[in-house]
Motif scaffolding. Structure first.
Motif, PDB file in Angstrom:
ATOM      1  N   GLU A  61       0.831  -1.204   0.000  1.00  0.00           N
ATOM      2  CA  GLU A  61       0.000   0.000   0.000  1.00  0.00           C
ATOM      3  C   GLU A  61       0.863   1.251   0.000  1.00  0.00           C
ATOM      4  O   GLU A  61       0.588   2.221  -0.715  1.00  0.00           O
ATOM      5  CB  GLU A  61      -0.913  -0.016   1.221  1.00  0.00           C
ATOM      6  N   ARG A  62       1.936   1.221   0.784  1.00  0.00           N
ATOM      7  CA  ARG A  62       2.865   2.351   0.815  1.00  0.00           C
ATOM      8  C   ARG A  62       3.546   2.520  -0.545  1.00  0.00           C
ATOM      9  O   ARG A  62       3.700   3.632  -1.055  1.00  0.00           O
ATOM     10  CB  ARG A  62       3.903   2.111   1.908  1.00  0.00           C
ATOM     11  N   LEU A  63       3.924   1.392  -1.153  1.00  0.00           N
ATOM     12  CA  LEU A  63       4.570   1.459  -2.461  1.00  0.00           C
ATOM     13  C   LEU A  63       3.617   2.008  -3.519  1.00  0.00           C
ATOM     14  O   LEU A  63       4.015   2.800  -4.383  1.00  0.00           O
ATOM     15  CB  LEU A  63       5.054   0.062  -2.860  1.00  0.00           C
ATOM     16  N   LEU A  64       2.344   1.590  -3.445  1.00  0.00           N
ATOM     17  CA  LEU A  64       1.355   2.093  -4.400  1.00  0.00           C
ATOM     18  C   LEU A  64       1.172   3.600  -4.255  1.00  0.00           C
ATOM     19  O   LEU A  64       1.070   4.325  -5.251  1.00  0.00           O
ATOM     20  CB  LEU A  64       0.021   1.380  -4.195  1.00  0.00           C
ATOM     21  N   PHE A  65       1.127   4.082  -3.016  1.00  0.00           N
ATOM     22  CA  PHE A  65       0.992   5.520  -2.802  1.00  0.00           C
ATOM     23  C   PHE A  65       2.157   6.277  -3.438  1.00  0.00           C
ATOM     24  O   PHE A  65       1.964   7.297  -4.113  1.00  0.00           O
ATOM     25  CB  PHE A  65       0.914   5.819  -1.312  1.00  0.00           C
ATOM     26  N   LEU A  66       3.373   5.777  -3.231  1.00  0.00           N
ATOM     27  CA  LEU A  66       4.538   6.456  -3.786  1.00  0.00           C
ATOM     28  C   LEU A  66       4.569   6.366  -5.305  1.00  0.00           C
ATOM     29  O   LEU A  66       4.863   7.342  -5.999  1.00  0.00           O
ATOM     30  CB  LEU A  66       5.809   5.842  -3.201  1.00  0.00           C
ATOM     31  N   LYS A  67       4.216   5.185  -5.852  1.00  0.00           N
ATOM     32  CA  LYS A  67       4.244   5.009  -7.312  1.00  0.00           C
ATOM     33  C   LYS A  67       3.144   5.841  -7.980  1.00  0.00           C
ATOM     34  O   LYS A  67       3.356   6.457  -9.031  1.00  0.00           O
ATOM     35  CB  LYS A  67       4.095   3.533  -7.672  1.00  0.00           C
ATOM     36  N   GLY A  68       1.938   5.859  -7.365  1.00  0.00           N
ATOM     37  CA  GLY A  68       0.860   6.678  -7.907  1.00  0.00           C
ATOM     38  C   GLY A  68       1.191   8.156  -7.852  1.00  0.00           C
ATOM     39  O   GLY A  68       0.918   8.913  -8.787  1.00  0.00           O
ATOM     40  N   SER A  69       1.785   8.599  -6.739  1.00  0.00           N
ATOM     41  CA  SER A  69       2.181  10.005  -6.619  1.00  0.00           C
ATOM     42  C   SER A  69       3.259  10.355  -7.636  1.00  0.00           C
ATOM     43  O   SER A  69       3.293  11.467  -8.172  1.00  0.00           O
ATOM     44  CB  SER A  69       2.684  10.284  -5.199  1.00  0.00           C
ATOM     45  N   LYS A  70       4.136   9.397  -7.915  1.00  0.00           N
ATOM     46  CA  LYS A  70       5.196   9.634  -8.897  1.00  0.00           C
ATOM     47  C   LYS A  70       4.615   9.844 -10.289  1.00  0.00           C
ATOM     48  O   LYS A  70       4.990  10.786 -11.004  1.00  0.00           O
ATOM     49  CB  LYS A  70       6.160   8.446  -8.891  1.00  0.00           C
ATOM     50  N   ALA A  71       3.678   8.959 -10.684  1.00  0.00           N
ATOM     51  CA  ALA A  71       3.046   9.104 -11.997  1.00  0.00           C
ATOM     52  C   ALA A  71       2.238  10.394 -12.074  1.00  0.00           C
ATOM     53  O   ALA A  71       2.251  11.095 -13.088  1.00  0.00           O
ATOM     54  CB  ALA A  71       2.147   7.900 -12.271  1.00  0.00           C
ATOM     55  N   ASP A  72       1.537  10.722 -10.985  1.00  0.00           N
ATOM     56  CA  ASP A  72       0.728  11.935 -10.947  1.00  0.00           C
ATOM     57  C   ASP A  72       1.604  13.173 -11.071  1.00  0.00           C
ATOM     58  O   ASP A  72       1.297  14.114 -11.812  1.00  0.00           O
ATOM     59  CB  ASP A  72      -0.049  11.959  -9.624  1.00  0.00           C
ATOM     60  N   LEU A 107      -1.076  30.169 -11.163  1.00  0.00           N
ATOM     61  CA  LEU A 107      -2.014  29.092 -10.834  1.00  0.00           C
ATOM     62  C   LEU A 107      -1.420  27.722 -11.122  1.00  0.00           C
ATOM     63  O   LEU A 107      -1.757  26.744 -10.442  1.00  0.00           O
ATOM     64  CB  LEU A 107      -3.313  29.266 -11.624  1.00  0.00           C
ATOM     65  N   ALA A 108      -0.532  27.622 -12.117  1.00  0.00           N
ATOM     66  CA  ALA A 108       0.069  26.331 -12.449  1.00  0.00           C
ATOM     67  C   ALA A 108       0.877  25.783 -11.278  1.00  0.00           C
ATOM     68  O   ALA A 108       0.898  24.570 -11.040  1.00  0.00           O
ATOM     69  CB  ALA A 108       0.952  26.465 -13.690  1.00  0.00           C
ATOM     70  N   VAL A 109       1.521  26.668 -10.523  1.00  0.00           N
ATOM     71  CA  VAL A 109       2.308  26.219  -9.365  1.00  0.00           C
ATOM     72  C   VAL A 109       1.393  25.599  -8.312  1.00  0.00           C
ATOM     73  O   VAL A 109       1.649  24.505  -7.795  1.00  0.00           O
ATOM     74  CB  VAL A 109       3.097  27.397  -8.762  1.00  0.00           C
ATOM     75  N   GLY A 110       0.292  26.297  -7.991  1.00  0.00           N
ATOM     76  CA  GLY A 110      -0.633  25.777  -6.993  1.00  0.00           C
ATOM     77  C   GLY A 110      -1.313  24.502  -7.428  1.00  0.00           C
ATOM     78  O   GLY A 110      -1.463  23.557  -6.637  1.00  0.00           O
ATOM     79  N   GLU A 111      -1.730  24.434  -8.683  1.00  0.00           N
ATOM     80  CA  GLU A 111      -2.437  23.247  -9.166  1.00  0.00           C
ATOM     81  C   GLU A 111      -1.505  22.042  -9.270  1.00  0.00           C
ATOM     82  O   GLU A 111      -1.935  20.907  -9.037  1.00  0.00           O
ATOM     83  CB  GLU A 111      -3.071  23.532 -10.531  1.00  0.00           C
ATOM     84  N   ALA A 112      -0.236  22.277  -9.608  1.00  0.00           N
ATOM     85  CA  ALA A 112       0.709  21.161  -9.669  1.00  0.00           C
ATOM     86  C   ALA A 112       0.868  20.514  -8.300  1.00  0.00           C
ATOM     87  O   ALA A 112       0.931  19.282  -8.178  1.00  0.00           O
ATOM     88  CB  ALA A 112       2.058  21.644 -10.194  1.00  0.00           C
ATOM     89  N   SER A 113       0.918  21.322  -7.245  1.00  0.00           N
ATOM     90  CA  SER A 113       1.003  20.761  -5.892  1.00  0.00           C
ATOM     91  C   SER A 113      -0.319  20.137  -5.470  1.00  0.00           C
ATOM     92  O   SER A 113      -0.353  19.095  -4.799  1.00  0.00           O
ATOM     93  CB  SER A 113       1.403  21.856  -4.895  1.00  0.00           C
ATOM     94  N   LEU A 114      -1.427  20.752  -5.884  1.00  0.00           N
ATOM     95  CA  LEU A 114      -2.741  20.264  -5.482  1.00  0.00           C
ATOM     96  C   LEU A 114      -3.053  18.891  -6.064  1.00  0.00           C
ATOM     97  O   LEU A 114      -3.801  18.112  -5.463  1.00  0.00           O
ATOM     98  CB  LEU A 114      -3.806  21.271  -5.921  1.00  0.00           C
ATOM     99  N   LEU A 115      -2.492  18.580  -7.240  1.00  0.00           N
ATOM    100  CA  LEU A 115      -2.756  17.286  -7.860  1.00  0.00           C
ATOM    101  C   LEU A 115      -2.289  16.130  -6.979  1.00  0.00           C
ATOM    102  O   LEU A 115      -2.857  15.038  -7.012  1.00  0.00           O
ATOM    103  CB  LEU A 115      -2.074  17.208  -9.220  1.00  0.00           C
ATOM    104  N   LEU A 116      -1.251  16.351  -6.178  1.00  0.00           N
ATOM    105  CA  LEU A 116      -0.745  15.283  -5.321  1.00  0.00           C
ATOM    106  C   LEU A 116      -1.774  14.861  -4.282  1.00  0.00           C
ATOM    107  O   LEU A 116      -1.740  13.733  -3.788  1.00  0.00           O
ATOM    108  CB  LEU A 116       0.539  15.739  -4.632  1.00  0.00           C
ATOM    109  N   THR A 117      -2.696  15.760  -3.935  1.00  0.00           N
ATOM    110  CA  THR A 117      -3.700  15.409  -2.937  1.00  0.00           C
ATOM    111  C   THR A 117      -4.719  14.417  -3.485  1.00  0.00           C
ATOM    112  O   THR A 117      -5.430  13.777  -2.710  1.00  0.00           O
ATOM    113  CB  THR A 117      -4.431  16.673  -2.448  1.00  0.00           C
ATOM    114  N   SER A 118      -4.814  14.280  -4.807  1.00  0.00           N
ATOM    115  CA  SER A 118      -5.749  13.314  -5.376  1.00  0.00           C
ATOM    116  C   SER A 118      -5.364  11.891  -4.991  1.00  0.00           C
ATOM    117  O   SER A 118      -6.228  11.050  -4.726  1.00  0.00           O
ATOM    118  CB  SER A 118      -5.783  13.450  -6.902  1.00  0.00           C
TER     119      SER A 118
END
Length: 646
Positions: free
Chosen positions: A306-317, A357-368
């Motif tokens: 589960e931890r690996l999936l979180f890191l791999k998903g965040s990496k792709a995102d 806005l691109a700076v804020g949205e790029a960081s915000l995508l990680l919360t998905s």
């Protein structure tokens, strides 16, 4: 256990992204035509029409899910009278809200638009456009519920086709009215008429299709009942407040910009926001498969995976979002000029807004990715807390920054609110996941990705600023912008691809990307690998599935798979007779139920569990549960008539 890797995420991104791009494209094409005919103030006024309408529409956030769920469930059991009262109750509840909004717009539309700063010559047309838009919104929130009912009948394909048809009709009606329409029809009123025409055709066609398929179900707000209201309000209620908070903040910011700066500033903000939404398409498309994967790993107690999936998903995102937003920021002025055909201070201001806005949205995508993980754990409340904190920070910062810096201060307030909210949300998740910031940054490679994007972007930006214009003198500005985008976009894509391949992706990721690319190339050459036939029954289990598979074969073909595999299959829209989920000892049914509620609500009536415990959940949802594995005879008696529609 199925691996969740960039190959899997990429396939989902391609499919989902194309659907999203079709929806966004119709709006992007219309925007420069509107600006060219009505000017910046007219486009800003038109934007405010939908901002006001959004406050009415947000009350409908959870009802669509209810219509789809109950249709799928009650049609299978032929409980047509109960379904009639549930639909009628929902129509009465949200329809009355929309009718009140329409009445208010009719009475105070002109004073409201004047108060928001709409120029006096545009106030009457803008208020009339608001009345027209809210009129079709009343239709959408009442008889338009048939679009969600089609989903409950497992005809999501028809819903998508009807929406696409609506966008096409809106475009075909709006453009001639803008270019050649007489009088008020050649302005904002014509835009509203085009929008209303597309919505009218879509909703009436959906109503006709549902009446032909469900002649025993009466679709009218006359059939309201207390039981129907309780049922329709019980589904999706947790997301209603989250939707409301997001609507109030995002649309309220446009109101504030209009009031303090003017409607032209609203147009500038909306231009940047549209490109931001386009930039999010690829990144958001990979999020859907993550929740069932998280649920599968949590059900099996596989915390390390589960931890690996979180890191791999965040990496792709991070990769998809970072690459998109860096490109938008690098070529913002040229992209806006190419898109709108406009020059001047408004485009320059929109380019600055887009970059911030691109700076804020790029960081915000990680919360998905965080939200996908937490929903699999049943911690939806934390997502609402994050939304409230982000909103609070934005509101608090608006008080000093808006009077001090005007429009610039409001954009900075949004950026700081998003950054603060992202940091808090990640920190809160790390507490649950027992993860450190160092482990997160190393596992996702975000510092490395930032370095790659900064180096490539810096070199190309310096070259763009130092070198003379690429086009010959006298070249039309729009053609010059197209040349700039191509000349700098191609090396950006080439350099980024090479750097990501060599420096960012792990060796196994490279193999998976190569496999995905080969599959896509084969499909483009007309040699796609034929997909396996969809099973009649999906058995979701992490243990020995032999007994359940043998019993389910009474209904037809059976496929036994993990939650992640089932999520990938069902995300493709396949139609099945039954999804049978076997719960492990102490397993929680909520993650799989929540995922199906969001991604495939048409299957809620074809979902059953095998296991014990969680009595309140099963009483509340009414979903079928077998304490012991059922026999083939039992499944045939209860589900034999639930054949997928054709």
């Amino acid at each position: 256990m199925t691996a969740i890797d960039i190959k899997t995420l990429g396939r989902s991104s391609i499919t989902t992204g194309l659907v999203q791009l079709w929806r966004i494209a119709s709006r992007l094409v219309l925007t420069p035509i509107i600006i060219g005919k009505l000017g910046w103030a007219g486009y800003g006024a038109w934007t405010l029409v939908f901002s006001v309408a959004a406050y009415v529409q947000m009350t409908n956030a959870s009802f669509g899910l209810a219509y789809t769920k109950f249709t799928a469930e009650y049609v299978r059991h032929r409980r047509f009278d109960e379904l009639t009262h549930i639909i009628g109750s929902g129509m009465a509840a949200v329809g009355s809200t929309a009718a009140v909004g329409l009445a208010i717009a009719w009475l105070v539309g002109e004073p409201l638009m004047a108060w928001l700063g709409v120029p006096t010559p545009l106030v009457a047309d803008t208020s009339l456009a608001l009345v027209i838009v809210l009129s079709v919104l009343v239709l959408r929130m009442t008889w338009g519920c048939t679009l969600e009912i089609l989903g409950g009948l497992q005809r999501l394909d028809l819903t998508q086709r009807l929406n696409a048809l609506g966008y096409l009709i809106e475009f075909l009606v709006t453009v001639p009215l803008l270019l050649w329409g007489p009088g008020r029809l050649g302005g904002i009123v014509g835009l509203a008429v085009g929008h209303a025409t597309g919505q009218l055709v879509t909703n009436l066609a959906a109503y006709s299709m549902v009446r032909a398929r469900l002649p025993d179900v009466r679709i009218s707000p006359r059939f309201v009942s207390r039981a129907g209201l309780r049922a329709v309000m019980s589904v999706g209620g947790r997301f209603q407040l989250l939707w409301a908070v997001n609507t109030i903040v995002m649309q309220g910011l446009k109101f504030l910009i209009s009031k303090l700066v003017g409607v032209e500033a609203v147009a500038i903000y909306d231009l940047a926001d549209k490109l931001i939404n386009l930039g999010k398409t690829a990144s958001e498309a990979v999020i859907a498969p993550l929740m069932p994967a998280f649920a599968s790993l949590r059900a099996g107690g596989e915390r390390a995976r589960e931890r690996l999936l979180f890191l791999k998903g965040s990496k792709a995102d991070a990769l998809m979002g970072g690459a998109s937003f860096a490109f938008l920021a690098l070529l913002a002025p040229s992209l806006l000029l190419l898109w709108t055909g406009e020059t001047g201070p408004q485009v320059e201001e929109a380019a600055w807004t887009l970059r911030v806005l691109a700076v804020g949205e790029a960081s915000l995508l990680l919360t998905s990715v965080v939200s996908s993980s937490l929903r699999a754990q049943g911690r939806v409340r934390l997502e609402l807390t994050w939304a409230m904190i982000t909103t609070g920070v934005v509101v608090v910062l608006l008080f000093p920054l808006a009077p001090l810096w005007g429009y610039t201060g409001m954009i900075v307030a949004r950026l700081l609110g998003q950054l603060c909210g992202t940091v808090w949300y990640l920190r809160a998740y790390f507490g649950f996941a027992e993860m450190t910031w160092g482990e997160y940054l190393r596992g996702t490679g975000i510092p490395r990705l930032i370095g790659i994007l900064a180096a490539i972007g810096g070199v190309l930006w310096a070259g763009h600023e130092l070198l003379p214009p690429l086009g010959p003198p006298g070249l039309h500005p729009r053609l010059a912008a197209a040349l700039e985008v191509i000349a700098w976009g191609v090396p950006y894509a080439a350099l980024l691809s090479a750097a990501v391949w060599k420096l960012y992706l792990e060796p196994d990721d490279r193999v998976q990307v190569a496999t995905l690319a080969a599959a896509v190339w084969g499909k483009l050459r007309g040699r796609p690998t034929p997909p396996p036939p969809a099973p009649d029954v999906v058995v979701v289990t992490g243990d020995d599935p032999t007994a359940l598979v043998e019993a389910a074969q009474a209904l037809g073909t059976v496929a036994a798979m993990t939650v992640a595999e089932a999520g990938a299959l069902l995300s493709a829209g396949v139609r099945v007779k039954l999804v049978l989920v076997e719960l492990a000892a102490g397993g929680d049914p909520r993650p799989t139920w929540d995922w199906i509620s969001e991604q495939r609500p048409d299957l809620l009536g074809r979902l059953a569990y095998v296991g014990v415990g969680h009595e309140p959940f099963f009483r509340e949802t009414g979903v079928r549960r077998y304490p012991e594995p059922p026999s083939g005879a039992v499944l045939r008696a209860e589900w034999g008539s639930a054949s997928p529609p054709t």
